[in-house]
Design an enzyme around this catalytic site. Structure first.
Site, PDB file in Angstrom:
ATOM      1  N   GLY A 470       0.931  -1.749   0.197  1.00 18.98           N
ATOM      2  CA  GLY A 470      -0.218   0.270  -0.001  1.00 18.98           C
ATOM      3  C   GLY A 470       1.429   1.690   0.032  1.00 18.98           C
ATOM      4  O   GLY A 470       2.633   1.516   0.430  1.00 18.98           O
ATOM      5  N   ASP A 586      -5.637  12.714  12.979  1.00 17.70           N
ATOM      6  CA  ASP A 586      -6.108  12.002  11.911  1.00 17.70           C
ATOM      7  C   ASP A 586      -7.027  10.327  11.894  1.00 17.70           C
ATOM      8  O   ASP A 586      -7.084   9.667  11.346  1.00 17.70           O
ATOM      9  CB  ASP A 586      -5.205  11.459  10.601  1.00 17.70           C
ATOM     10  CG  ASP A 586      -5.320  11.620   8.952  1.00 17.70           C
ATOM     11  OD1 ASP A 586      -6.368  12.186   8.785  1.00 17.70           O
ATOM     12  OD2 ASP A 586      -4.126  11.087   8.567  1.00 17.70           O
TER      13      ASP A 586
END
Length: 736
Positions: A470, A586
């Site tokens: 990823g 986040d």
């Protein structure tokens, strides 16, 4: 045609000759290996060699050395026979909290002690010992202690090795004990010896005082060495009872008698239920010494000049006898050993065979200028032709003429220059690595001593395209195996990394976070221009992939509640229970990872590195705009309530399985807030997979919690601790 046929026949004959030679060599090697047991007796049980005086059949073992070979396993397993008196069993003790004394005891059936290996050279056996445990099993209302008892017998040939075993305890608060006892005729117990250690993390004021991997110094792990006088023939491994206030994350404590140096403590061993017994279902290794004894428990080597007594065990030539002692120097029989320069089994005729010392240069030196030659009971090492001296002493000197030396010297000079050039290149590369290491805060992390620092070559095999899994704002992520553990390596992209002081500070903060719902930072690599981080690998990916990926995974309401509750618990931990307050900044499904059991773990502490030095204001917004607190966007002030807002969005995604920002531009948050404002239940917004009639009350409660988290009045938002508590209550109510 005839020529071709002859060539083929010649080739076939050569292959047959090579095969015959190879077979003859194998047979010769087998013939050279000395026997380890009596003729006609099995010399193995599964993968375990069984040397005499041990044996599995009548006539194949001495008294007390019988082995039971259990053929129900594949491969078969070897146990000390119960008939010999050696056994172990588990005593299960139930405690009721508040009383702190046993309310029930269950003694399980005796079992034989399973062997791992037998060493006649050391006079010892390596065996499996069970792991004792003390666990809270019912929400602080009941404890169960599974304690190990081992009986070797007063006249047994076996004795616990004092020098090669150690007592180890693992847990938040645990005091394991070894108790040696004698049984009277009326089944009363008298204790001859007791040994304990204490591990206590209760009341630790700082995370720096918590347990650390590999450290067994009474914080999460304790150990105690056995004293010389320990009379350990019949003994148990038990616990001093303490109430455990950390039962949610640390329900179990453990005690084990284990081979010295074998167990390496790891902080995850303290978390979860029956972790060590499940990891080591057969047990952990411990060492028993053995000796030859007569039926009355005595026995000793014959005095010098005296004939050996009947049944004398040292029957091999080139062997000798050595007396052994037990507790307090008391006699405990004798053992047989091969003389120096011989090896094998001294308990059988011709068992001690001459060894080839040339295969053991560390023990039997022979310089590189010598030629090693084996001989019976020793070896020679004459100097090579053209040299003089003694190869064993390393005094060989050459006899070459001056001309030859000049020629050899010239050639050697060329090689030396090439080697120097090579060393210079290596030095420059090494110097570059050192500069990267210092620039990336290596000296700061060295002083902290709280995280693994990996070398570049350790991670190179992982950073291959086939291991790529990823890419995010931070950089690329690779999956691999490091130190026998699956890891995720984050390789930052250029410009995304912090300055050296900030980077080291972030690493120190993350390494101090130990929680089952926080992704564990294993270490980092600083020997590259842009440092890399190594995390534990979670096989089920992110909550983002589970909810919105191409292959959506079915999620029950119970599982979603569990994911929400445990994620909230992880956030509450970093907000309120760490030495330094950590704000995430986040929070979103992509930063909530799931292990094989769908246990969530919070990852990517993006903002925490910016406030590592008590800075709360930031000029630029960091985080996914679909989840960022509007108040933070207006003020630039990041607080724990900013994370609460983002978590409210995550709750809505969990129950609706819709993205926070729809493809048509509509907002999931606005849709839910509008429905709540108008008094609607929001039934049409729930994921149909969980929108059952009987669960509407729980779903509505989740909406209420989410709406409170999304309140634009920061002071009216709940804390993450409150959110976690309410979600845990909802999760439990759904499971009942």
């Amino acid at each position: 045609m005839i020529t071709t046929l002859m060539v083929r026949l010649h080739a076939v004959l050569l292959l047959l000759l090579f095969a015959a030679a190879e077979q003859a060599e194998k047979q010769q090697q087998q013939q050279q290996q000395p026997p380890i047991t009596l003729p006609g007796c099995p010399d193995r049980c599964g993968d375990t060699p069984i040397p005499f005086p041990f044996g599995t059949k009548p006539g194949c073992f001495r008294d007390g050395f019988e082995i039971t070979c259990n053929d129900t396993f594949h491969p078969h397993r070897a146990f000390l026979a119960l008939a010999g008196g050696a056994s172990q069993h588990i005593a299960e003790i139930h405690y009721e909290v508040g009383w702190n004394y046993p309310v029930k005891r269950v003694d399980h059936e005796n079992t034989g002690i399973e062997l791992m290996e037998i060493s006649v050279a050391n006079g010892s056996v390596r065996a499996y010992g069970l792991v004792s445990s003390l666990c809270n099993v019912a929400n602080l209302s009941d404890y169960v202690a599974k304690c190990q008892d081992i009986a070797l017998g007063e006249r047994s040939p076996f004795l616990l090795s004092v020098a090669r075993n150690i007592l180890v305890g693992v847990g938040w608060r645990v005091e394991p004990r070894i108790m040696s006892y004698l049984w009277s005729a009326h089944h009363n117990t008298t204790y001859e010896f007791s040994l304990a250690c204490l591990s206590n993390l209760v009341g630790m004021p700082s995370l720096l005082q918590l347990a650390t991997n590999g450290s067994c110094t009474s914080r999460g792990c304790c150990q105690a060495a056995l004293p010389e006088a320990a009379p350990l023939t019949d003994f148990g491994i038990w616990f001093n009872f303490y109430n455990n206030t950390m039962w949610l994350t640390n329900p179990c404590s453990y005690a084990m008698l284990v081979e010295t140096g074998w167990y390496n403590f790891s902080t995850p061993d303290m978390y979860g239920f029956e972790v060590l017994p499940r990891r080591y279902p057969r047990g952990v290794p411990f060492i028993l010494d053995f000796s030859i004894r007569d039926k009355d428990g005595g026995g000793a080597c014959p005095a010098e000049g005296q004939p050996p007594p009947p049944g004398y065990a040292c029957v091999s030539g080139n062997s000798y006898c050595a007396n052994t002692t037990g507790a307090a120097g008391a006699s405990h029989g004798y053992v047989c050993r091969c003389l120096d320069h011989y090896d094998g089994n001294p308990y059988i005729a011709n068992g001690c065979q001459d060894i080839d010392e040339c295969n053991f240069r560390d023990k039997y030196p022979c310089s590189t200028d010598g030629i090693c030659k084996n001989k019976l009971g020793g070896y020679d090492c004459p100097c090579k032709p053209g040299m003089k001296g003694d190869g064993i002493k390393g005094t060989c000197t050459d006899k070459f003429p001056l001309v030859a030396k000049v020629i050899v010297g010239g050639i050697s000079g060329i090689f030396v220059m090439a080697a120097l050039l090579f060393l210079i290149l290596i030095h420059k590369e090494k110097q570059k690595t050192i500069e990267f290491y210092k620039k990336n805060g290596g000296l700061t992390l060295e002083k902290a001593k709280i995280i693994k620092l990996f070398k570049k070559e350790d991670l190179d095999p992982i950073l291959k395209s086939r291991n790529f899994i990823g890419k995010g704002g931070f950089g690329e992520v690779y999956k691999g195996l490091l130190c026998n553990e699956e890891v995720a390596v984050k390789k930052p992209i250029s410009g995304s990394i912090l300055e050296n002081e900030q980077f080291a500070n972030e690493v120190i903060i993350q390494s101090q976070v130990i929680h089952k719902n926080i992704v564990r930072l294993i270490g980092c690599c600083l020997e590259v221009d842009i440092p890399m981080l190594v995390y534990e690998f979670l096989c089920n990916g992110s909550l983002e992939q589970i909810l919105h990926g191409n292959n959506k995974v079915p999620l029950t309401l119970c599982r979603r509640l569990s994911i929400a509750a445990e994620s909230a618990d992880g956030l509450a931990y970093i907000h309120s229970k760490t030495n330094t307050k950590i704000l995430h900044g986040d929070i979103k499904p992509a930063n909530i990872l799931l292990d094989g059991n769908f246990v969530p773990k919070i990852s990517d502490f993006g903002i925490s590195r910016l406030i590592a030095r008590d800075k709360q204001h930031t000029g630029s917004v960091i985080g996914d705009m679909s989840y960022v607190d509007p108040v933070y966007l207006q003020t630039g002030l990041l607080t724990e309530k900013s994370d609460v807002y983002s978590f409210g969005v995550v709750i809505l995604e969990l129950i609706s399985r819709k993205k926070s920002k729809h493809s048509d531009g509509s907002s999931l948050v606005n849709n839910f807030l509008e429905a709540h404002k108008n008094g609607k239940k929001g039934t049409e917004l729930f994921d149909k997979e969980i929108a059952a009639a009987g669960d509407m009350e729980i779903l509505d409660s989740l909406v209420v919690i989410a709406v409170e988290c999304l309140n634009l009045d920061v002071d009216k938002r709940p804390s993450m601790i409150e959110v976690a508590e309410r979600l845990i209550i909802l999760s439990r109510s759904r499971k009942l």
